[in-house]
Design a protein around this motif. Sequence first.
Motif, PDB file in Angstrom:
ATOM      1  N   ALA A  35     -26.521  -4.517  74.649  1.00  0.00           N
ATOM      2  CA  ALA A  35     -26.222  -4.186  73.380  1.00  0.00           C
ATOM      3  C   ALA A  35     -26.078  -2.669  73.174  1.00  0.00           C
ATOM      4  CB  ALA A  35     -27.543  -4.648  72.562  1.00  0.00           C
ATOM      5  N   ILE A  36     -25.500  -2.117  72.134  1.00  0.00           N
ATOM      6  CA  ILE A  36     -25.229  -0.906  72.046  1.00  0.00           C
ATOM      7  C   ILE A  36     -26.660  -0.132  71.903  1.00  0.00           C
ATOM      8  CG2 ILE A  36     -24.912  -0.960  69.434  1.00  0.00           C
ATOM      9  CD1 ILE A  36     -22.651   1.439  69.859  1.00  0.00           C
ATOM     10  N   ARG A 117     -19.551  -0.069  64.490  1.00  0.00           N
ATOM     11  CA  ARG A 117     -20.695  -0.119  65.321  1.00  0.00           C
ATOM     12  C   ARG A 117     -20.447  -1.244  66.181  1.00  0.00           C
ATOM     13  NH1 ARG A 117     -25.881   1.822  66.310  1.00  0.00           N
ATOM     14  NH2 ARG A 117     -27.462   0.467  67.607  1.00  0.00           N
ATOM     15  N   ARG A 118     -19.986  -2.490  65.726  1.00  0.00           N
ATOM     16  CA  ARG A 118     -19.635  -3.549  66.627  1.00  0.00           C
ATOM     17  C   ARG A 118     -18.462  -3.467  67.191  1.00  0.00           C
ATOM     18  NH1 ARG A 118     -21.276  -7.717  69.547  1.00  0.00           N
ATOM     19  NH2 ARG A 118     -19.850  -9.555  69.441  1.00  0.00           N
ATOM     20  N   GLU A 121     -19.465  -1.443  70.376  1.00  0.00           N
ATOM     21  CA  GLU A 121     -20.091  -2.137  71.142  1.00  0.00           C
ATOM     22  C   GLU A 121     -19.271  -3.116  72.149  1.00  0.00           C
ATOM     23  OE1 GLU A 121     -24.297  -4.359  70.779  1.00  0.00           O
ATOM     24  OE2 GLU A 121     -22.698  -5.554  69.703  1.00  0.00           O
TER      25      GLU A 121
END
Length: 203
Positions: A35-36, A117-118, A121
């Motif tokens: 995960a980021i 953000r996704r 990621e």
Amino acid sequence: MAFFVVLFSLVNPPTTYYMLSESRRLGGIEQDWVAISEMSQFVPRSVVAAEDANFCLHWGFDMSAIRKALDEGAARGASTLSQQVVKNVYLWHGRSWPRKALEAILTPAVEAVWTKRRILEVYLNVAEFDEGVFGIDAAAHHYFDVSPDKLTALQAARLAAVLPNPKDRSASKPTAYIRKRTGSIMDGAATIRADGRSACFES
């Protein structure tokens, strides 16, 4: 395809066409999803600074970069991180017009459904960092023998510096060019943090 655009906004893609191809060719690849939130803060900033400094400002296509690419010809690329994610996750590598057309359709769709953000990621988990080494977790262990949350600013910039030609570049044995590029990426990462261009994936 719309189903998979929505699905992968929530579910991690199990693999990609290119990763499958490389796994068959090499007899296996290195990749573990992370995960980021479990990556060093320097990782996303460095990759954005290296590959798409205006990532937070565009809707999938960086029109100013495209204009510069047209002016400068083949010596300059203009693909955004969003376009690269679409290519890596949904399409195949190559420069054919059908692939570019699909990329042009899917990129705005991904931008509309996924958060920035996704997008970042997913990119950081499917990008190739060396032959058979995919994603930031495998890259951190492969080059520096650390987990991705332990990467320093220098190490993160070195990893970003091997993009987009990881088979011809090394983060652990950097050439003079890679050292220079690493310095530029570190400066760029600090700049996008200071001027707010990292806000869309750090908030």
